[in-house]
Design a protein around this motif. Structure first.
Motif, PDB file in Angstrom:
ATOM      1  N   GLN A   1      27.396  -4.376  20.293  1.00 40.05           N
ATOM      2  CA  GLN A   1      28.455  -3.366  20.109  1.00 40.05           C
ATOM      3  C   GLN A   1      29.301  -3.629  18.864  1.00 40.05           C
ATOM      4  OE1 GLN A   1      30.634  -2.733  23.765  1.00 40.05           O
ATOM      5  NE2 GLN A   1      29.034  -1.355  24.459  1.00 40.05           N
TER       6      GLN A   1
ATOM      7  N   CYS B   1      25.040  -0.423  19.043  1.00 46.05           N
ATOM      8  CA  CYS B   1      24.869   0.187  20.374  1.00 46.05           C
ATOM      9  C   CYS B   1      24.542   1.669  20.213  1.00 46.05           C
ATOM     10  CB  CYS B   1      26.143   0.009  21.198  1.00 46.05           C
ATOM     11  SG  CYS B   1      26.085   0.925  22.749  1.00 46.05           S
TER      12      CYS B   1
ATOM     13  N   CYS C   1      22.797   4.209  24.976  1.00 42.69           N
ATOM     14  CA  CYS C   1      21.720   4.677  25.858  1.00 42.69           C
ATOM     15  C   CYS C   1      22.120   4.587  27.326  1.00 42.69           C
ATOM     16  CB  CYS C   1      20.447   3.872  25.622  1.00 42.69           C
ATOM     17  SG  CYS C   1      20.546   2.156  26.176  1.00 42.69           S
TER      18      CYS C   1
ATOM     19  N   GLY D   1      21.646   2.071  29.363  1.00 46.61           N
ATOM     20  CA  GLY D   1      20.774   1.212  30.171  1.00 46.61           C
ATOM     21  C   GLY D   1      21.558   0.094  30.847  1.00 46.61           C
TER      22      GLY D   1
HETATM   23  S1  SF4 Z   1      21.928  -1.128  26.731  1.00 45.21           S
HETATM   24 FE1  SF4 Z   1      22.262   0.708  25.498  1.00 45.21          FE
HETATM   25  S2  SF4 Z   1      24.395   1.297  25.943  1.00 45.21           S
HETATM   26 FE2  SF4 Z   1      24.148  -0.826  26.598  1.00 45.21          FE
HETATM   27  S3  SF4 Z   1      24.794  -2.088  24.842  1.00 45.21           S
HETATM   28 FE3  SF4 Z   1      22.578  -1.808  24.678  1.00 45.21          FE
HETATM   29  S4  SF4 Z   1      22.308  -0.010  23.371  1.00 45.21           S
HETATM   30 FE4  SF4 Z   1      24.440   0.003  24.093  1.00 45.21          FE
END
Ligand code: SF4
Ligand SMILES: Cc1cc2nc3c(=O)[nH]c(=O)nc-3n(C[C@H](O)[C@H](O)[C@H](O)COP(=O)(O)OP(=O)(O)OC[C@H]3O[C@@H](n4cnc5c(N)ncnc54)[C@H](O)[C@@H]3O)c2cc1C
Ligand code: SF4
Ligand code: SF4
Length: 374
Positions: free
Chosen positions: A17, A22, A25, A27
């Motif tokens: 981040q 980031c 998404c 997830g």
């Molecule tokens: S999983 Fe997706 S939303 Fe979470 S930090 Fe990683 S890129 Fe960002």
């Protein structure tokens, strides 16, 4: 990887981040082991954040499934027999739907939609995770369980009366389909297909490798080719407008193949090189190494096929079975070349293009997948 210290969402903040990688998404939020405890949620800016850090179990799942984290690449590569630069495949075809309704709304040849319809009607799946149009410029992840819903999700036209100039400032061509997976059990769906960009296919395969429930409900993965997704704000809109030299009000369709294709209301096409639109790509996309959804059962894109056809990379036995089934059942038809020589040339050119785009994207990201990734 297994001997390494377990990382958590705190590490995602620091490694993904904070550097601006980031892709939102979702997830990490959808698959958080402390989901019931609401350890994570989406902040007002749309990015994930701790709702309550004390509720975090420090299990490491969010870290491992994030598409920007590459620590499971070795295991994933072994599971799928990955080969550089664009993943393993059995064959590559150009095909199109035989259904006129699907053809009239499809992005390219409508193969994705027709494969899903075939899978649904023959009982292979009981639903598909797709991206449903909710307005002229808005799409949302959705589960389609009927032929009608699958066809409604097809295509990339903006809408009957919409054009690029009306697009809101928060528009992005990325749709976080992966977030819907968490809701599958509630809907009692146990055999679904996922249609997604390479980053989503990659995340899903990591979840399946880690046996994160309910990723096991995804029985079929149709990946899309993807050079990048765009994020529009005031600055990027004016950048695009300047380069195009035509009013954005006149653009009714956006498609991506060898380059970005913008279609005017008159039907005229404007081709914009990726170098121009790289500037409006999401930062997460510029760090993304996968062009051809290397870990999908079938990968689909427009690159390499004539207008009105979809290029299909058949990668796994499951993908092969569905493609053959749909072709034999008359749901899709293959491109017919004038002679054998023309067919060989067409196929060779398509393979060369996919290889070249995959290399280009991997080089842009600076990420190498493994020893065979040259
Ligand atoms: S999983 Fe997706 S939303 Fe979470 S930090 Fe990683 S890129 Fe960002
Ligand atoms: C963000 C993005 C970038 C792409 N980049 C390229 C590229 O660089 N080069 C290339 O050759 N092809 C690219 N494609 C793929 C191409 O645009 C077509 O989706 C593909 O050729 C399949 O066409 P079709 O007519 O068979 O699909 P259709 O039958 O029209 O079905 C399309 C399917 O994709 C789903 N979908 C639509 N938008 C999204 C989205 N944003 N996220 C997830 N799923 C979605 C729909 O729900 C539907 O199920 C990209 C697609 C997307 C979504
Ligand atoms: S509980 Fe696990 S998945 Fe959830 S935030 Fe903590 S480390 Fe991440
Ligand atoms: S470029 Fe990569 S991160 Fe961006 S949408 Fe495509 S697959 Fe996802």
């Amino acid at each position: 990887m297994m001997n390494e210290e377990i990382k958590s969402f705190t590490d995602l903040i620091r490694e993904v981040q904070t550097p601006g990688l980031c892709g939102s998404c979702g997830g990490c939020v959808s698959f958080c082991s402390a989901g019931e405890l609401n350890a994570l949620h989406f902040g007002s800016d749309g990015f994930p954040e701790y709702a309550d850090e004390d509720r975090c179990l420090k299990c490491g799942i969010c870290y491992l499934v994030c598409p920007q984290v590459k620590v499971l690449d070795h295991e994933l590569g072994q599971r799928f027999g990955w080969e550089g630069p664009s993943g393993p495949y059995r064959s590559i075809r150009s095909a199109r739907t035989t259904d006129t309704e699907t053809a009239s709304v499809a992005t390219d040849g409508g193969v994705v939609t027709s494969l899903l319809v075939r899978a649904l009607e023959s009982g292979i799946i009981d639903g598909a995770l797709v991206s449903r149009r909710t307005g002229p410029f808005s799409r949302q992840p959705a589960v389609a369980t009927t032929r009608k819903e699958l066809i409604e999700a097809a295509g990339s036209h903006f809408g009957e009366t919409a054009h690029l100039g009306e697009m809101g400032n928060a528009y992005t061509s990325f749709v976080p389909t992966i977030r819907e997976i968490g809701k599958l059990r509630r809907r009692k769906l146990e055999r679904v297909a996922l249609v997604g960009t390479p980053c989503q296919v990659y995340s899903l395969r990591k979840m399946q490798l880690l046996r994160v429930v309910p990723s096991d409900a995804v029985k079929l993965v149709i990946g899309l080719f993807c050079m990048e997704s765009f994020a529009f704000n005031e600055e990027t809109r004016s950048h695009l407008g300047e380069h195009l030299g035509v009013p954005l009000d006149d653009i009714v369709k956006l498609n991506v193949k060898d380059d970005v294709i913008l279609t005017k209301s008159t039907g005229e096409e404007i081709h914009v090189p990726f170098e121009v639109v790289d500037e409006i790509a999401r930062p997460a996309c510029l760090a993304c190494p996968d062009f051809a959804s290397d870990f999908a059962d079938l990968s689909c894109g427009g690159l390499g096929s004539p207008a009105g056809y979809t290029t299909v990379v058949i990668r796994t036995a499951e993908g092969d079975k569905l493609y053959s089934n749909a072709r034999r059942g008359g749901f899709i038809e293959e491109l017919v070349s004038s002679d054998r020589e023309a067919a060989v040339l067409q196929r060779t050119t398509t393979v060369a293009k996919i290889t070249s785009f995959s290399r280009r994207k991997r080089e842009r990201s600076g990420h190498r997948f493994g020893a065979s990734d040259a």
